[in-house]
Design a protein around this motif. Structure first.
Motif, short mmCIF file in Angstrom:
data_model
loop_
_atom_site.label_atom_id
_atom_site.label_comp_id
_atom_site.label_asym_id
_atom_site.label_seq_id
_atom_site.Cartn_x
_atom_site.Cartn_y
_atom_site.Cartn_z
N ILE A 34 0.84 -1.19 0.00
CA ILE A 34 0.00 0.00 0.00
C ILE A 34 0.88 1.24 0.00
O ILE A 34 1.76 1.38 0.85
N THR A 35 0.61 2.09 -0.97
CA THR A 35 1.37 3.32 -1.12
C THR A 35 0.46 4.52 -0.92
O THR A 35 -0.66 4.54 -1.43
N TRP A 36 0.96 5.50 -0.21
CA TRP A 36 0.31 6.80 -0.13
C TRP A 36 0.98 7.72 -1.16
O TRP A 36 2.21 7.87 -1.15
N PHE A 37 0.16 8.31 -2.00
CA PHE A 37 0.60 9.31 -2.95
C PHE A 37 -0.03 10.65 -2.57
O PHE A 37 -1.02 10.70 -1.84
N ARG A 38 0.50 11.72 -3.10
CA ARG A 38 -0.13 13.02 -2.94
C ARG A 38 0.04 13.82 -4.21
O ARG A 38 0.98 13.62 -4.98
N ASN A 84 3.20 14.09 11.14
CA ASN A 84 3.56 15.03 12.19
C ASN A 84 4.39 16.16 11.62
O ASN A 84 4.91 16.06 10.50
N SER A 85 4.52 17.21 12.38
CA SER A 85 5.33 18.38 11.98
C SER A 85 4.97 18.81 10.56
O SER A 85 5.85 19.03 9.72
N LEU A 86 3.70 18.95 10.31
CA LEU A 86 3.24 19.26 8.96
C LEU A 86 3.70 20.65 8.53
O LEU A 86 3.80 21.58 9.34
N LYS A 87 3.97 20.76 7.23
CA LYS A 87 4.43 22.00 6.62
C LYS A 87 3.43 22.42 5.55
O LYS A 87 2.74 21.57 4.98
N PRO A 88 3.40 23.70 5.23
CA PRO A 88 2.49 24.14 4.15
C PRO A 88 2.73 23.38 2.84
O PRO A 88 1.78 23.14 2.09
N GLU A 89 3.96 23.00 2.58
CA GLU A 89 4.25 22.27 1.34
C GLU A 89 3.72 20.83 1.35
O GLU A 89 3.80 20.13 0.33
N ASP A 90 3.18 20.38 2.47
CA ASP A 90 2.52 19.07 2.52
C ASP A 90 1.07 19.16 2.03
O ASP A 90 0.41 18.13 1.89
N THR A 91 0.60 20.36 1.77
CA THR A 91 -0.76 20.55 1.29
C THR A 91 -0.96 19.84 -0.05
O THR A 91 -0.20 20.06 -0.99
N ALA A 92 -1.95 18.97 -0.12
CA ALA A 92 -2.19 18.16 -1.32
C ALA A 92 -3.41 17.29 -1.09
O ALA A 92 -3.91 17.18 0.04
N VAL A 93 -3.86 16.68 -2.16
CA VAL A 93 -4.82 15.58 -2.04
C VAL A 93 -3.99 14.30 -1.87
O VAL A 93 -3.08 14.05 -2.66
N TYR A 94 -4.32 13.54 -0.85
CA TYR A 94 -3.59 12.31 -0.54
C TYR A 94 -4.42 11.11 -0.97
O TYR A 94 -5.60 11.02 -0.65
N TYR A 95 -3.78 10.21 -1.69
CA TYR A 95 -4.42 9.00 -2.20
C TYR A 95 -3.69 7.77 -1.67
O TYR A 95 -2.47 7.77 -1.56
N CYS A 96 -4.44 6.72 -1.40
CA CYS A 96 -3.79 5.43 -1.17
C CYS A 96 -4.04 4.53 -2.38
O CYS A 96 -5.04 4.70 -3.10
N ALA A 97 -3.12 3.63 -2.59
CA ALA A 97 -3.19 2.75 -3.75
C ALA A 97 -2.57 1.40 -3.40
O ALA A 97 -1.74 1.31 -2.49
N ALA A 98 -2.97 0.38 -4.13
CA ALA A 98 -2.52 -0.98 -3.85
C ALA A 98 -1.96 -1.64 -5.10
O ALA A 98 -2.53 -1.50 -6.20
N TYR A 111 -5.30 -0.70 -7.56
CA TYR A 111 -6.46 -0.01 -7.02
C TYR A 111 -6.06 1.36 -6.48
O TYR A 111 -4.97 1.51 -5.93
N TRP A 112 -6.99 2.31 -6.61
CA TRP A 112 -6.79 3.66 -6.09
C TRP A 112 -8.01 4.06 -5.26
O TRP A 112 -9.14 3.69 -5.57
#
Length: 122
Positions: A34-38, A84-98, A111-112
């Motif tokens: 399982i991968t998290w993408f953004r 944790n320690s989130l930054k403004p540059e972490d702003t995104a839509v986050y998707y998980c995929a298999a 799968y997405w």
């Protein structure tokens, strides 16, 4: 029906934390890596973190290493991304995929999910 559903996104101030969930239905999550993408506005989708199916090995993009933690709860058929320690540059839509193996740079997945918005304010 095979489905991945993300949840847990939201608005948080810089330095704050969020935990994203990726719940699977119709298949056993533990059988897949399982991968998290953004994807941020105007940018390409990028791999953030992955947990393998074989031995639970974890992988992280350099940009999140030390701040994000991926984990799996097989009893709940769910994968989590603790951010944790989130930054403004972490702003995104986050998707998980298999898919079968962890390939952070590969967008070819079996799968997405539909994505969850994470917004980090400065």
């Amino acid at each position: 029906e095979v489905q991945l559903v993300e949840s847990g996104g939201g608005l948080v101030q810089a330095g704050g934390s969020l935990r994203l969930s990726c719940a699977a239905s119709g298949f056993i999550l533990d059988d897949y890596a399982i991968t998290w993408f953004r994807q941020a506005p105007g940018k390409e989708r990028e791999g953030v973190s992955c947990i393998s199916s074989s031995d639970g090995s974890t992988y992280y993009a350099d940009s999140v290493k030390g701040r994000f933690t991926i984990s799996r709860d097989n009893a709940k058929n769910t994968v989590y991304l603790q951010m944790n320690s989130l930054k403004p540059e972490d702003t995104a839509v986050y998707y998980c995929a298999a898919r079968d193996v962890c390939l952070l740079l590969n967008l070819v997945q079996d799968y997405w999910g539909q994505g969850t918005q994470v917004t980090v304010s400065s």
